[in-house]
Design an enzyme around this catalytic site. Structure first.
Site, PDB file in Angstrom:
ATOM      1  N   GLY A 639      16.980  37.191 -31.542  1.00  0.00           N
ATOM      2  CA  GLY A 639      18.203  37.265 -30.962  1.00  0.00           C
ATOM      3  C   GLY A 639      18.621  38.740 -30.741  1.00  0.00           C
ATOM      4  O   GLY A 639      17.701  39.552 -30.793  1.00  0.00           O
ATOM      5  N   ALA A 640      19.849  38.890 -29.976  1.00  0.00           N
ATOM      6  CA  ALA A 640      20.327  40.049 -29.740  1.00  0.00           C
ATOM      7  C   ALA A 640      21.372  40.627 -30.578  1.00  0.00           C
ATOM      8  O   ALA A 640      22.519  39.690 -30.677  1.00  0.00           O
ATOM      9  CB  ALA A 640      20.839  40.248 -28.338  1.00  0.00           C
ATOM     10  N   VAL A 646      17.279  41.632 -32.284  1.00  0.00           N
ATOM     11  CA  VAL A 646      16.914  41.043 -33.842  1.00  0.00           C
ATOM     12  C   VAL A 646      15.709  40.349 -34.001  1.00  0.00           C
ATOM     13  O   VAL A 646      15.404  39.268 -32.914  1.00  0.00           O
ATOM     14  CB  VAL A 646      17.807  39.996 -34.461  1.00  0.00           C
ATOM     15  CG1 VAL A 646      17.671  39.829 -35.817  1.00  0.00           C
ATOM     16  CG2 VAL A 646      19.489  40.848 -34.246  1.00  0.00           C
ATOM     17  N   ASN A 715      16.832  29.327 -40.390  1.00  0.00           N
ATOM     18  CA  ASN A 715      17.535  28.394 -39.791  1.00  0.00           C
ATOM     19  C   ASN A 715      18.830  29.126 -39.062  1.00  0.00           C
ATOM     20  O   ASN A 715      19.583  28.561 -38.396  1.00  0.00           O
ATOM     21  CB  ASN A 715      18.356  27.087 -40.596  1.00  0.00           C
ATOM     22  CG  ASN A 715      17.364  26.012 -40.795  1.00  0.00           C
ATOM     23  OD1 ASN A 715      16.865  25.513 -39.979  1.00  0.00           O
ATOM     24  ND2 ASN A 715      17.176  25.881 -42.220  1.00  0.00           N
ATOM     25  N   ASP A 757      35.415  39.640 -41.127  1.00  0.00           N
ATOM     26  CA  ASP A 757      35.108  38.767 -39.919  1.00  0.00           C
ATOM     27  C   ASP A 757      34.075  37.714 -40.609  1.00  0.00           C
ATOM     28  O   ASP A 757      33.138  37.481 -39.772  1.00  0.00           O
ATOM     29  CB  ASP A 757      34.029  39.563 -39.038  1.00  0.00           C
ATOM     30  CG  ASP A 757      33.794  39.200 -37.630  1.00  0.00           C
ATOM     31  OD1 ASP A 757      34.502  38.186 -37.378  1.00  0.00           O
ATOM     32  OD2 ASP A 757      32.960  39.705 -36.915  1.00  0.00           O
TER      33      ASP A 757
END
Ligand code: ACK
Length: 994
Positions: A639-640, A646, A715, A757
């Protein structure tokens, strides 16, 4: 007309044929004849005296049946005394005798020239005698019974004809005492024809009442009744002794008591008859035989029970009227939810209950290991019963509910659970028993507590301790945490040490002081529970101990001064260490000291804001381990992130097992501030140590690229994970995930850390469905999040997840995190739906401010929706604390039945959101309600226009169809389609057990 009386008699005789009954007469059954003149075919042989008096005449009736009559008609002559005597009549058992006479008697007026001599009566007399006295006959021995007169000699017809009337008179005589008697008829000048004489007595005839038989009974002459005992008919038994009373009139009176037909017999026509084949009667009673119940038979007559068909049984205590039954089939749909070393097993009722309701479940636990056969890899399984300390909640046998929690299993172990449904006949058919089996592998578990601690050596300022490894390490023990404090200080200030082995030396202690200490072990699964508190004392100051009495005062003064100096130095060292956040002295031994100045709550570690460090990179090295880049192998990009990619990869530290890790990289060309912000996440994460907080493995700062290495979560993030597995989890599984998040948040709030958050996108999920809170940043918390929007005050805030006070005036607290938790709860229960769908941020702020709240997700348990509403309380102090949230969810997990009550939408505003001022907890009831709730009024109307005829049609509805009818927002489209499918499957299969 001829007026001669003889000729008149002739007329009389002719008329007899008209008055004698045309058919044989049947007498009442309670009358026993002793004499019936009509029954005699030949001469009666009665004695008539004098001979010209009574005359025996034979005749026939209209059936030509001969009858014998006597007549006398000497009405012309004076002084008539004509006797007619019967034969001797034996009395039998009768005491009271009845004499019935049928006769005709001429009216004297109808005979001319007889006035003065003609009579219209005759006398009836009797004489008792023990035996027949032959023709010997003396008038004076007879007693008169009565004078008999005709009530009307002739009857005038309407036409003026006179017809002869037959008189019937009955007289009683008794009580009789002798064996027999004679009757006599004395005529004193009447014209009389004695047509018939019947002598009888009355009896109560044999009868059967209430299945008891009563014999012929002759009543007594007196008024009293005769009590008669009945005897039960064949195949019956006395319930209460049967009795009846025989009256003097020969009638049975007052039946008492009764008999009942034996088992196998039923009452038919006052008798007990055998049950026919196919029928049975198991009890005494007068009920009918019953047809054999299902799955049973009775081939023979008179059955007491019906036998069971093959493979069908009757349990002890089953009534004979109950159908034969069989063991149930196996339970279905076994689901296991593993949580470290415990597992929740859930299953559905068996398809076939065997015809019984007394279903219970038994769970058998087996530990299975693959056994390599002769060194080959394809071995067989060897199973053995689980250890006796495996805990079953509520129990392993006789379960009425379809769930059980099994705890205290070994970590990383294969178990097979055999779940059997049993009913009242299972024990009768061991070969027919069936079970469902499920095999699980337990996860990692925290180690059990250190039980035994030993003091090895004590000095004035140090103590050496050793201990035994926990009984159940449940993995490789990474280190031990040793926490100690002065007994008197009551844990307000304490020291923590880490040790790799099972021994430690505590230095720098005060002499002659009592300390309390606890040890806990840590594995990859986290910390185990702490050991029981262990107390030790340091040795007294030797100078003090050898002092003489005389020098005591001086020594006390000196030692006090030394102690004060020592204490001051110690305090200085401690404070300076804490303030300067000095580095660990020994790689194996990291000392953390938490003094009063840094404690939020007594005894609880506090989060240290890396911003308070002059040099934030110092903070990174305080809390994060520097890793050598050569230990890290990057596999792929997953991922980013805000600062770079990432990746997933592997970390292999010397003398440690290789583990999977996630690697966040800082892309080249960064500014100093970006580097600081990037690494601040590691500084924060490194302070946390909790199974529901993403664990930091370390950082790479001394080479490029700069990296943050964390545990790998297979996951990925929770929001996309849920969207991928829409409607695939049980309620318990969802609550288990939510519990993990709440537990992580409790830990953070206890540490004094406000996340700001919290959202499903910032929760990561591992392969065991364990959820961990991630994404710890400082300024980037809000800068980094694509959901964050600028507020009027300039800050960037994820509006949909943030509490109103945090949006309005940046009041971020653990209570505002609780609001966000409520939104996460909603996201989880709606499988990753976007909160407030496509409403604009401004609309969301306005609606929330006006008191509107998100509606319950489809099928959301009422308790969880209530928890959401509690988290969304406007007044932040009224929101639940994370500790309370954890305990609420724990209760739900312990009592999964409570999840079955779903929130119900009763009234819904036209608006998407629910007016929070309404006190009722709404829920989704019908499809229509739910559509209303999703603000799909247009599509609901469109649906009504589509005129679907059945749920089948509904279930086949696709997102394309929805687009056609005007549902264009992706969230509702997806929900409607999945709900239509759920509704269809519900209609087909019934409710899915939670
Ligand atoms: O939903 P994902 O696959 O999970 O996409 C995001 C992406 O990186 C950007 O954050 C994934 N990710 C972040 N941290 C981890 C981790 N520790 N383990 C696995 N995936 C991670 C996240």
């Amino acid at each position: 007309m001829d007026c001669n009386p003889r000729s008149l008699l002739f007329v009389l005789l002719l008329l007899l044929s008209c008055v004698i009954p045309a058919f044989p007469v049947f007498y009442p059954p309670n009358e026993v004849n002793l004499l019936d003149s009509k029954a005699s075919q030949g001469e009666l042989g009665w004695i008539s005296y004098p001979s010209h008096g009574w005359e025996e005449i034979s005749g026939v009736d209209e059936h030509y049946t001969p009858i014998r009559t006597f007549q006398v008609c000497n009405v012309m002559d004076y002084s008539q005394n004509n006797w007619l005597r019967t034969n001797w009549i034996p009395r039998q058992s009768a005491q009271k005798i009845y004499v019935e006479l049928k006769f005709t008697l001429r009216d004297c007026n109808s005979i001319p020239l007889v006035l003065g001599t003609c009579k219209e009566t005759f006398n009836l007399l009797y004489l008792e005698a023990d035996d027949d006295q032959g023709s010997h006959f003396q008038e004076h021995q007879f007693s008169k019974i009565d004078t008999i007169a005709a009530d009307e000699s002739f009857t005038q017809t309407d036409l003026g004809d006179r017809i002869l009337k037959l008189n019937t008179e009955v007289r009683e005589v008794g009580p009789m005492t002798k064996k027999g008697f004679y009757l006599a008829f004395q005529d004193v000048g009447a014209c009389v024809a004695l047509v018939s004489v019947r002598v009888y007595f009355k009896k109560c005839p044999h009868t059967v009442r209430n299945l008891a038989s009563f014999p012929d009974t002759v009543p007594m002459d007196s008024q009293s009744l005769v009590e008669v005992k009945g005897s039960c008919v064949n195949h019956s038994k006395e319930e209460e002794p049967p009795r009846m009373y025989c009256s003097t009139e020969g009638e049975w009176l007052v039946p008492i008591g009764k008999c009942l037909c034996n088992p196998g017999y039923e009452e038919r026509s006052s008798t007990c008859q055998t049950c026919r084949a196919g029928f049975y009667k198991s009890t005494l009673g007068n009920m009918e035989c019953s047809k054999c119940p299902p799955h049973s038979f009775a081939h023979h007559e008179g059955s007491l029970h019906c036998g069971c068909e093959k493979n069908y049984f009757r349990a002890e205590g089953d009534p004979a009227s109950m159908a034969c039954t069989r063991p149930p089939s196996a339970p279905r749909n076994v689901i296991s939810s593993i949580n470290e070393t415990s597992v929740i097993l859930e299953w559905s009722w068996p398809e076939d209950t065997g015809g019984r309701r007394d279903i219970t479940f038994t769970v058998l636990c087996k530990r299975c290991r693959a056994v390599a056969a002769n060194g080959s890899s394809s071995g067989t399984q060897r199973c053995e019963p689980c250890r006796s300390n495996v805990r079953f909640l509520p129990r392993a046998m006789g379960l009425h509910n379809t769930t059980v929690t099994v705890g205290d299993l070994l970590a990383h172990t294969n178990y097979t659970f055999e779940i059997e449904a049993q009913n009242g006949v299972s024990s009768l058919a061991p070969k027919m028993r069936q079970y469902a089996a499920v095999t699980i592998t337990t996860n990692q578990a925290a180690p059990s507590p250190v039980a035994v601690i030993k003091k090895e050596k004590t000095t004035r300022s140090s103590v050496s301790l050793s201990w035994q490894e926990p009984e159940r390490p449940n993995g490789i023990i990474l280190d031990y945490e040793i926490k100690y404090y002065e007994k008197e200080e009551q844990e307000t200030s304490y020291t923590i040490l880490r040790a790799r082995g099972c021994n430690v030396t505590l230095n720098g202690l005060k002499p002659n002081t009592a300390y309390l200490l606890q040890i806990r072990a840590r594995t990859a699964a986290g910390y185990g529970a702490s050991s029981p508190t262990f107390q030790f004392e340091t040795s007294p100051d030797s100078a003090f101990s050898i002092s003489s009495e005389s020098s005591q005062v001086v020594l006390i003064a000196i030692s006090s001064a030394v102690a004060i100096i020592l204490l001051t130095v110690l305090l200085y060292v401690l404070i300076s260490r804490f303030c300067c956040r000095s580095k660990s002295k020994h790689p194996d031994e990291k000392r953390l000291h938490f003094g009063n100045g840094h404690l939020r709550l007594p005894g609880i570690r506090t989060y240290v804001d890396p911003h308070t460090y002059e040099d934030p990179s110092q903070a990174v090295h305080e809390f994060a381990k520097e890793l050598d880049a050569s230990c890290i192998a990057i596999d792929k990009v997953v991922g980013a992130g805000e600062f770079g990619e990432v990746c997933s990869g592997r970390l292999k530290l010397p003398s440690k097992k290789e583990i999977c890790v996630a690697i966040k990289t800082l892309k080249g060309g960064y500014t100093d501030k970006q580097r600081r912000d990037f690494l601040s996440e590691a500084s924060i994460m490194g302070q946390f140590d909790h199974p529901n907080i993403i664990r930091l493995e370390g950082v790479v700062t001394r080479s490029k690229p700069v990296m943050i290495v964390t545990e790998y979560m297979e996951n990925g993030s929770l929001d996309s994970f849920l969207r991928k597995h829409d409607a695939q989890f049980t309620g318990i599984q969802l609550v288990g995930m939510l519990r993990g998040i709440a537990s992580g948040m409790k830990y953070l709030s206890d540490m004094g850390y406000v996340h700001r958050d919290l959202a499903a996108r910032n929760i990561l999920v591992n392969s065991n469905l364990v959820c961990k809170v991630s994404d710890f940043g400082l300024s980037r918390v809000l800068e980094d999040d694509p959901e964050a929007a600028y507020t009027t005050r300039g800050g960037k805030i994820p509006i949909r997840w943030t509490a109103p006070e945090a949006i309005a005036y940046r009041k971020f607290t653990s209570a505002s995190d609780a609001w966000s938790y409520g939104i996460v709860l909603w996201e989880v229960m709606s499988y990753g739906e976007r909160p407030y769908w496509e409403m604009s941020n401004q609309d969301v702020i306005k609606a929330v401010d006006e008191g509107y709240r998100l509606p319950p997700p489809m099928d959301c348990p009422a308790t969880l929706y209530q928890l959401m509403l509690d988290c969304w309380q406007k007044e932040r102090n009224n929101r639940p604390k994370f500790e309370q949230i954890v305990s609420i969810l724990d209760k739900l997990i312990r009592n999964p039945g409570s999840l079955k009550i779903t929130a119900n939408t009763t009234s819904r505003p036209a608006n998407l959101l629910l007016d929070r001022s309404s006190s009722e907890v709404p829920s989704v009831g019908t499809m229509g309600d739910w559509m209303d709730g999703m603000r799909t009024l247009p599509c609901k109307e469109a649906f009504s226009g589509v005129s679907y005829s059945s749920c089948d049609t509904l279930a086949k509805t696709s997102t394309e169809d929805l687009k056609k009818v005007g549902v264009t927002i992706v969230g509702p489209q997806k929900k409607i389609v999945s709900s239509l499918k759920a509704l269809d499957s519900h209609n087909k299969n019934g409710p899915v057990p939670v």
